[in-house]
Design an enzyme around this catalytic site. Structure first.
Site, PDB file in Angstrom:
ATOM      1  N   GLU A   1       1.395   0.138  -4.951  1.00 28.37           N
ATOM      2  CA  GLU A   1       0.935   1.421  -5.470  1.00 28.37           C
ATOM      3  C   GLU A   1       2.147   2.338  -5.622  1.00 28.37           C
ATOM      4  OE1 GLU A   1      -3.508   2.091  -3.691  1.00 28.37           O
ATOM      5  OE2 GLU A   1      -1.876   2.392  -2.262  1.00 28.37           O
TER       6      GLU A   1
ATOM      7  N   ASP B   1       0.843  -1.185   0.000  1.00 29.02           N
ATOM      8  CA  ASP B   1       0.000   0.000   0.000  1.00 29.02           C
ATOM      9  C   ASP B   1       0.888   1.248   0.000  1.00 29.02           C
ATOM     10  OD1 ASP B   1      -2.754   1.089   0.425  1.00 29.02           O
ATOM     11  OD2 ASP B   1      -1.815   1.901   2.226  1.00 29.02           O
TER      12      ASP B   1
END
Ligand code: CA
Length: 673
Positions: free
Chosen positions: A359, A330
């Site tokens: 990400e 993340d």
């Protein structure tokens, strides 16, 4: 407060490479924790995970590295503990052990468990599924509670919303519509990606009877499973056993498990276990306090030696102890490239099949140079790790944050070039001119292709909002087109649970049935089950659409041309052919044995394309059917808002004629060639 200079000195003089956490050695239990600037440290031992039941408080001894240790001449399995670190200036608060692998209810106290005893029966005999390349994966993102909390899941009441609910196989509803784990198998995904399963803060585990929901991006204990997904949050080993049971059941069915990890921030900052262990050290600081590159308050300083060690140890622990098959990072751009590369090389030692992607963005400005961080534009510095392809996502569905902007599937042909880039794995390709900035990947496995994830509107809701003038049939066509773009692109396809049967996230708006953006949730991180849970009967209502997704997955998995390994292979075997209409894409995939022509039509009317030389049959029609007849060549019609896959027939013309004549005998005379 400690300063940056103190932290640099700690890294230089106090780096500690030895064991941390609890070790049970026969009738001894040894506890070790690193905090070099503490002036004192104590351990408090409890009989339970909560309540005032202290058994004893003992001082710990400092080793020169800054590791504090205490050896207790008893086997403390089944007991709970916390540490208290003393600093000259600071009020003393207890903290859980950041290296703990088990904890009590709500993760407030660490627990001593023998991990060997948490293995389900048969654990040692079931291995990881093997994939040769990340491009062979089809990833399906699932949330443990969403998956089975609704009655329609058919799961036993006490397992609904739990690890064990997802582990139940053989469930179906209606006239044989598979649900739950059986649905995963029918769809043909190779991996599930689980939204956070480590212990997070904002669901009260002591109140399982209350309806509570969170995605789980609020880490509390990184190395313990979340208690609200267990049937008994009070028992430290139950959550471990039940999560392992789920992983084993998925592995038995050939499905790998990818864990969503959130090493970019913690739920609390000043009172987090990190800060109570070594104030300030685990976070990036600015003159005015904690930096906020995560966008939610605390930004982890992955570049510091013992923070990096912590993250690397944590991933290795999960990969080993839980046999995980991949990690999704993340806000990975909060982490520095050296840390991510070190994790990659450690995982490679374990198994090259363990995937890593994340990400390539942060939630705000970070406090170290951006060139050191895992931003998508910086991917050459961490080339073995995949990244979510936000260019492709936005081109397919339209802008993520502008509800009404249409994407390619809504007929917005401005995006045509980026769509071509995405289809070619976002690597540089001679057939695509312009938009060079979107050719960001060096290799196809770096591109995680998707149009829907837990964030933002679902694809179906976005179509309803942005394509209000479409007929129902056109909306469904647009959705199918989005699926073809994701699943037939080079790179790694990623789907969201329920996307394959038109998942929707309705808000509870009373007295309104307007289909505007206000009616649908785009940030459901703590929304009720009404919004988030999977209503499995929706699969019965949309069975034809589900079948289309399934056939796309099947086509991809059976034909290597849809999952080429390298950029060079893509440049050699994938070509874009010219079309009359600027928005229509015709892609040819060809190797020694196969040739496919794939046409994408984003217009609301049928369009014609000219197939390359040879005779073709429809390998996958706009609705997911395969037709060996009629064979066709040259000028063919592509239905509105659709993708059609043609496969070239390699047989000799004489064989073809024979086949056609047989067909004619069976079906009467029709002009087939
Ligand atoms: Ca928790």
């Amino acid at each position: 407060m400690f300063s940056e200079t103190d932290f640099e000195k700690a890294d230089r003089e106090n780096y500690y490479g030895g064991p941390l956490g609890v070790e049970i050695d026969g009738n001894k239990t040894i506890f070790r924790a690193w905090s070099p600037l503490a002036t004192g440290a104590y351990i408090r031992i409890y009989a339970d995970g909560t309540g005032s039941n202290t058994i004893e408080t003992l001082p710990m001894e400092r080793h020169w590295t800054g590791c504090w240790q205490v050896e207790i001449l008893r086997n403390l399995e089944g007991f709970f503990y916390v540490y208290v670190f003393e600093f000259e200036y600071r009020y003393l608060k207890s903290t859980a052990d950041i290296y703990a692998v088990a904890c009590g209810v709500n993760g407030d106290r660490s627990a001593v468990v023998d991990l060997k005893k948490t293995d389900p029966f048969g654990w040692d005999t079931v291995g990881r599924p093997v994939i040769e390349s990340p491009c062979d994966a089809v990833i399906y993102e699932c949330h443990i509670r969403d998956f089975s909390i609704d009655e329609s899941s058919g799961v036993k009441v006490r397992y609904r919303g739990k690890f064990l609910g997802m582990a139940e196989d053989g469930l179906y509803i209606g006239k044989g519509t598979t649900v739950g784990l059986a649905h995963l198998k029918e769809l043909g995904v190779t991996h599930v990606q689980l939204l956070p399963i480590y212990d997070y803060a904002t669901v009260d585990e002591a109140k399982p009877w209350e309806q509570q929901f969170n995605w789980g991006y609020d880490p509390k204990n990184y190395n313990c499973p979340e208690g609200s997904y267990s049937t008994d949050a009070e028992s430290p080993s139950a959550r471990i056993f039940e999560l392992k049971t789920l992983i084993m059941e998925l592995h038995k069915n050939g499905i790998g498990v990818i864990m969503d990890v959130v090493y970019n921030h913690t739920y609390l900052t000043e009172n987090s276990w990190f800060d109570l262990t070594f104030p300030g050290y685990f976070y990036r600081m600015r003159e005015d306090g904690y930096s906020n590159g995560s966008g939610v308050g605390s930004e982890i300083a992955s570049e510091r030696a013992m923070v990096r060690r912590y993250i690397v140890d944590s991933v290795k622990f999960w990969a080993n102890e839980y046999k995980l098959d991949g990690f999704r990072f993340d806000l990975m751009a909060v982490l520095d490239c050296d840390t991510i590369n070190e994790i990659r090389s450690e995982l490679d030692k374990l198994s090259p099949y363990v995937m890593m992607y994340g990400e390539g963005w942060s939630g705000g400005e970070c406090a170290i140079e951006s060139s050191r961080l895992c931003y998508k534009w910086n991917n050459a510095a961490f080339p073995q790790v995949g990244l979510f392809n936000d260019d492709y996502r936005d081109a397919i569905k339209g802008a993520t944050f502008d509800a009404y902007r249409r994407g390619y599937v809504g007929g917005n042909i401005e995006f045509t070039n980026i769509i071509k880039r995405g289809l070619a794995g976002s690597v540089a390709h001679p057939d695509i001119s312009g938009n060079d900035e979107a050719a960001w990947a060096q290799q196809p496995y770096q591109s995680i292709n998707y149009c829907e994830a837990h964030d933002n509107w679902t694809m179906w809701d976005k179509i309803i909002i942005s394509c209000g003038d479409f007929t129902d049939e056109e909306k469904v066509s647009a959705d199918r087109l989005s699926a073809a773009l994701v699943i037939l692109a080079q790179g790694v396809p990623f789907l969201h649970l329920g996307e394959d049967f038109l998942r929707s996230k309705p808000k509870k708006v009373h007295g309104s049935d307007l289909e505007t953006h206000e009616f649908f949730e785009d940030n459901s991180y703590n929304s009720p089950d009404f919004t988030n849970s999977i209503k499995w009967h929706r699969k019965i209502e949309n069975t034809e659409i589900f079948r289309y997704y399934r056939e796309l997955v099947r086509l991809r998995r059976t034909s290597p041309l849809f999952r080429m390994r390298t950029a060079d292979e893509i440049r050699e075997k994938l070509h874009f052919l010219s079309t009359e209409d600027i928005g229509v894409i015709l892609m040819k995939l060809e190797d020694e044995s196969d040739c496919f022509a794939v046409a994408f039509n984003p217009y609301r009317e049928a369009k014609w394309v000219d197939l390359p030389g040879g005779m073709y049959f429809v390998r996958l029609s706009e609705s997911g059917k395969s037709h060996e007849f009629p064979m066709m060549s040259n000028h063919v019609s592509i239905p509105p808002l659709s993708a059609v896959v043609f496969e070239r027939c390699e047989e000799e013309l004489s064989d073809l004629r024979e086949k056609v004549s047989k067909h004619t005998q069976r079906f009467g005379t029709r002009n087939l060639m």
